[in-house]
Structures are given as C-alpha cells and as structure tokens.
Scaffold this active site. Structure first.
Site, PDB file in Angstrom:
ATOM      1  N   SER A 147       0.742  -1.120   0.026  1.00 54.84           N
ATOM      2  CA  SER A 147      -0.002  -0.178   0.017  1.00 54.84           C
ATOM      3  C   SER A 147       0.906   1.358  -0.171  1.00 54.84           C
ATOM      4  O   SER A 147       1.969   1.305   0.401  1.00 54.84           O
ATOM      5  CB  SER A 147      -0.940  -0.038   1.296  1.00 54.84           C
ATOM      6  OG  SER A 147      -1.594   1.306   1.475  1.00 54.84           O
ATOM      7  N   TYR A 200      -1.957  -0.931  10.557  1.00 51.57           N
ATOM      8  CA  TYR A 200      -2.210  -1.090   9.188  1.00 51.57           C
ATOM      9  C   TYR A 200      -0.519  -0.502   8.442  1.00 51.57           C
ATOM     10  O   TYR A 200       0.105  -1.157   7.673  1.00 51.57           O
ATOM     11  CB  TYR A 200      -3.178  -0.499   8.529  1.00 51.57           C
ATOM     12  CG  TYR A 200      -3.437  -0.579   7.073  1.00 51.57           C
ATOM     13  CD1 TYR A 200      -3.799  -2.042   6.425  1.00 51.57           C
ATOM     14  CD2 TYR A 200      -3.175   0.219   6.202  1.00 51.57           C
ATOM     15  CE1 TYR A 200      -4.078  -2.254   5.319  1.00 51.57           C
ATOM     16  CE2 TYR A 200      -3.196   0.180   4.752  1.00 51.57           C
ATOM     17  CZ  TYR A 200      -3.748  -1.244   4.184  1.00 51.57           C
ATOM     18  OH  TYR A 200      -4.034  -1.274   2.691  1.00 51.57           O
TER      19      TYR A 200
HETATM   20  P1  NAD Z   1     -10.992  -6.087   0.846  1.00 55.89           P
HETATM   21  O1  NAD Z   1     -11.426  -6.088   2.220  1.00 55.89           O
HETATM   22  O2  NAD Z   1     -12.186  -5.952   0.112  1.00 55.89           O
HETATM   23  O3  NAD Z   1     -10.597  -7.533   0.630  1.00 55.89           O
HETATM   24  C1  NAD Z   1      -9.623  -8.159   1.198  1.00 55.89           C
HETATM   25  C2  NAD Z   1     -10.014  -9.796   1.178  1.00 55.89           C
HETATM   26  O4  NAD Z   1      -9.184 -10.390   2.191  1.00 55.89           O
HETATM   27  C3  NAD Z   1     -11.452  -9.882   1.908  1.00 55.89           C
HETATM   28  O5  NAD Z   1     -12.095 -10.829   0.681  1.00 55.89           O
HETATM   29  C4  NAD Z   1     -11.560 -10.552   3.002  1.00 55.89           C
HETATM   30  O6  NAD Z   1     -12.331 -11.375   3.554  1.00 55.89           O
HETATM   31  C5  NAD Z   1      -9.881 -11.252   3.030  1.00 55.89           C
HETATM   32  N1  NAD Z   1      -9.302 -11.617   4.259  1.00 55.89           N
HETATM   33  C6  NAD Z   1      -9.432 -10.598   5.322  1.00 55.89           C
HETATM   34  N2  NAD Z   1      -8.804 -11.326   6.381  1.00 55.89           N
HETATM   35  C7  NAD Z   1      -8.522 -12.718   5.842  1.00 55.89           C
HETATM   36  C8  NAD Z   1      -8.045 -13.577   6.497  1.00 55.89           C
HETATM   37  N3  NAD Z   1      -7.496 -13.761   7.899  1.00 55.89           N
HETATM   38  N4  NAD Z   1      -7.778 -14.839   5.869  1.00 55.89           N
HETATM   39  C9  NAD Z   1      -8.308 -14.916   4.738  1.00 55.89           C
HETATM   40  N5  NAD Z   1      -8.853 -13.705   4.013  1.00 55.89           N
HETATM   41  C10 NAD Z   1      -8.891 -12.761   4.759  1.00 55.89           C
HETATM   42  O7  NAD Z   1      -9.734  -5.278   0.626  1.00 55.89           O
HETATM   43  P2  NAD Z   1      -9.406  -4.651  -0.691  1.00 55.89           P
HETATM   44  O8  NAD Z   1      -9.527  -3.090  -0.774  1.00 55.89           O
HETATM   45  O9  NAD Z   1      -9.824  -5.315  -2.113  1.00 55.89           O
HETATM   46  O10 NAD Z   1      -7.740  -4.690  -0.527  1.00 55.89           O
HETATM   47  C11 NAD Z   1      -6.880  -5.846  -0.940  1.00 55.89           C
HETATM   48  C12 NAD Z   1      -5.514  -5.701  -0.585  1.00 55.89           C
HETATM   49  O11 NAD Z   1      -5.048  -4.221  -1.627  1.00 55.89           O
HETATM   50  C13 NAD Z   1      -5.097  -5.437   0.766  1.00 55.89           C
HETATM   51  O12 NAD Z   1      -3.877  -5.911   0.998  1.00 55.89           O
HETATM   52  C14 NAD Z   1      -5.097  -3.940   0.831  1.00 55.89           C
HETATM   53  O13 NAD Z   1      -4.400  -3.645   2.004  1.00 55.89           O
HETATM   54  C15 NAD Z   1      -4.696  -3.362  -0.432  1.00 55.89           C
HETATM   55  N6  NAD Z   1      -4.903  -2.008  -0.568  1.00 55.89           N
HETATM   56  C16 NAD Z   1      -6.132  -1.716  -0.868  1.00 55.89           C
HETATM   57  C17 NAD Z   1      -6.258  -0.486  -1.197  1.00 55.89           C
HETATM   58  C18 NAD Z   1      -7.566   0.210  -1.498  1.00 55.89           C
HETATM   59  O14 NAD Z   1      -7.930   1.406  -1.634  1.00 55.89           O
HETATM   60  N7  NAD Z   1      -8.710  -0.637  -1.610  1.00 55.89           N
HETATM   61  C19 NAD Z   1      -5.195   0.533  -1.139  1.00 55.89           C
HETATM   62  C20 NAD Z   1      -4.062   0.239  -0.867  1.00 55.89           C
HETATM   63  C21 NAD Z   1      -3.760  -1.424  -0.277  1.00 55.89           C
END
Ligand code: NAD
Length: 254
Positions: A134, A147
């Site tokens: 991120s 985080y």
């Molecule tokens: P999200 O919460 O929609 O998806 C994350 C997924 O991981 C979910 O389906 C959740 O059920 C799963 N998960 C969480 N804990 C878990 C566990 N203990 N075991 C198995 N699965 C688990 O998040 P997103 O927005 O799609 O983000 C995905 C990745 O991208 C993450 O690493 C997040 O930090 C990173 N990210 C997202 C953004 C954003 O703006 N959305 C920005 C920077 C980084």
C-alpha cells in the site's frame, strides 16, 4: 501468459483480490483462491479454479492452502499475497489484539505463505511472488498505526524475500496501491457524513484526481508475475495515480 501455471491468490472473494484472480484467469492460469468469505467459492467456480477456505491468521490454514494447491494442480508457480485487514486506531488507541491480528494477517501470513510456496516453486524450477502492499507501507496515515506498520513491514519483507529467493530463480515484488474503488472503500465513502466531499477529497490525493480501479492494480500484479518482468525483483511499484510522486497531496492545486 500463464497457460498451465498454478497461481495462488489470497483474499480473492472480493475487491482487488477478485480482480487479480480474474486477470490471471484471462491469461489461462490454474487458480487456487482462498478467503474467509464464502463468496470466494463462487468466484473460484466462475473462473474454473479451486477455492480453499482459509483464515490466514492460522498457520495450519496457510499450510492447507498450499497443500491443496499442490494436490489439485501438482505445483505452485505464482503466489499473490493480497488479503489484509485494517483495524482503525491511533498508536495510542489501537488494542494489542487488533495490532497482533493485523501483523499476523498482513505480514506474518505473507512471510509464511512465501516460504511454503517457495519450496514448491523450487521443485518447478522457479516462480514469482507479488505482495499487495500500500502507499501506507511507504508513508503513514493518521489513526491507522497497525495497518501502516504491517504494510511497511511487507514492503521490506518483499526486498528480503527477493534477495533470499533470487538464487532459486524466484522473483519477489510488490505493488503499492493508492485509494482503489473497491466495495470496502466505496462503503467507507458512503458511510462518511458527506460522501460527495469525501470522495472528492480522496480523489484529490492522486495526481490523476480519481480513484484507481481494482483492474488497474490487477494488471500491474500480472505484469510483475509474468516473464515480461523477468529482470525485476525486489521492486515496489506504486499503482497510485501519482499520489507518492509528491510530498504534498498530489492532485491539489497550490
Ligand atoms: P477487501 O477487504 O475488500 O478484501 C480483502 C479480502 O481479504 C477480503 O475478501 C477478506 O475477506 C480477505 N481476508 C481478510 N482477512 C482474511 C484472513 N484472515 N484470511 C483470509 N482472507 C482474509 O480489501 P481490498 O480493498 O480489496 O484490498 C486488497 C488488498 O489491497 C489489501 O492488501 C489492501 O491492504 C490493499 N490495498 C487496498 C487499497 C484500497 O484502496 N482498496 C489501497 C491500498 C492497498
């Protein structure tokens, strides 16, 4: 590009993880997806892959995820560490349980899964690991201590793994997304007191003055995992619409 290659994606039930799974499916990969959300099963079915229910906070679930992949498709070529959680809280307020859970899911699980997957990749002659970090792994945001710390750790873990696994022909890279229009983020905007202003504020953090799309992160992940990135390892690729190009909020006029 991935015909016959076994690709593992964590947290693939929704958001960026689902988009990554879809992008690899287009490249004809053999998918193994995991999540704690049961919707992951539908995603896997639609893409012709295997779904493994796994809570990545549990070491034995991580082991089962990799074992099931090998049992189903005979090996591992690519691992994408995407699953993460973000328990809110300032450094003064974050509870120890939340802190430990964030570190376990966001940092320890990618380290453990990388080691487990690398052992299988070695048997296949090499492979690639892509971590979804991120911009908050590069810089910090207020009230998000656990985080920020976990993603900062993941950024440097990426470099460590790249060095340790290079002799085994395994490349390790990360993407560092800005704000991406996932269900998660759109819900947070909607729940804010002034959704339109909040969305505008978030858009303005990026030089391109919009949110990213999950597919835009997925394309970068597929590139880093592919032979097109054959001389790239230990790299952290911002997929952030120019947010980190500036030390100020990139899209805001001065
Ligand atoms: P999200 O919460 O929609 O998806 C994350 C997924 O991981 C979910 O389906 C959740 O059920 C799963 N998960 C969480 N804990 C878990 C566990 N203990 N075991 C198995 N699965 C688990 O998040 P997103 O927005 O799609 O983000 C995905 C990745 O991208 C993450 O690493 C997040 O930090 C990173 N990210 C997202 C953004 C954003 O703006 N959305 C920005 C920077 C980084």
């Amino acid at each position: 590009m991935f015909h016959g290659k076994v690709v593992l994606v964590t947290g693939a039930a929704r958001g960026i993880g689902r988009a990554i799974a879809e992008a690899f499916a287009k490249e004809r990969a053999l998918l193994v997806l995991c999540d704690v959300r049961p919707e992951g099963l539908e995603v896997a079915k639609r893409l012709g892959g295997l779904f493994v229910y796994a809570d990545l906070a549990q070491p034995e679930h991580r082991e089962r995820f990799v074992e099931q992949a090998v049992k189903q498709w005979g090996g591992v070529h690519v691992l994408v560490n995407n699953a993460a959680i973000a328990p809110p809280g300032s450094a003064l307020k974050v509870g120890l349980d939340d802190w430990r859970q964030a570190l376990e899911v966001n940092l320890t699980a990618p380290m453990h899964l990388s080691a487990l997957a690398a052992r299988e990749m070695i048997k296949c002659g090499g492979g690639a690991i892509v971590n979804v970090a991120s911009v908050q792994g590069l810089f910090a945001e207020q009230n998000n201590a656990a985080y920020n710390a976990s993603k900062g750790g993941l950024v440097n873990l990426t470099r460590s793994l790249a060095l340790d696994l290079a002799p085994m022909n395994i490349r390790v890279n990360a993407v560092a997304p800005g704000a991406i229009a996932t269900e998660n983020v759109l819900e947070a905007i909607q729940m804010s007191p002034h959704p339109e202003l909040t969305r505008q504020d978030w858009e303005d953090l990026h030089a391109l003055r919009r949110l990213g799309q999950p597919q835009e992160v997925a394309q970068a992940v597929v590139f880093l995992a592919s032979e097109k990135a054959s001389f790239i390892t230990g790299a952290i690729l911002p997929v952030d619409g120019g947010m980190t190009a500036s030390f100020m909020m990139a899209g805001r006029p001065v």
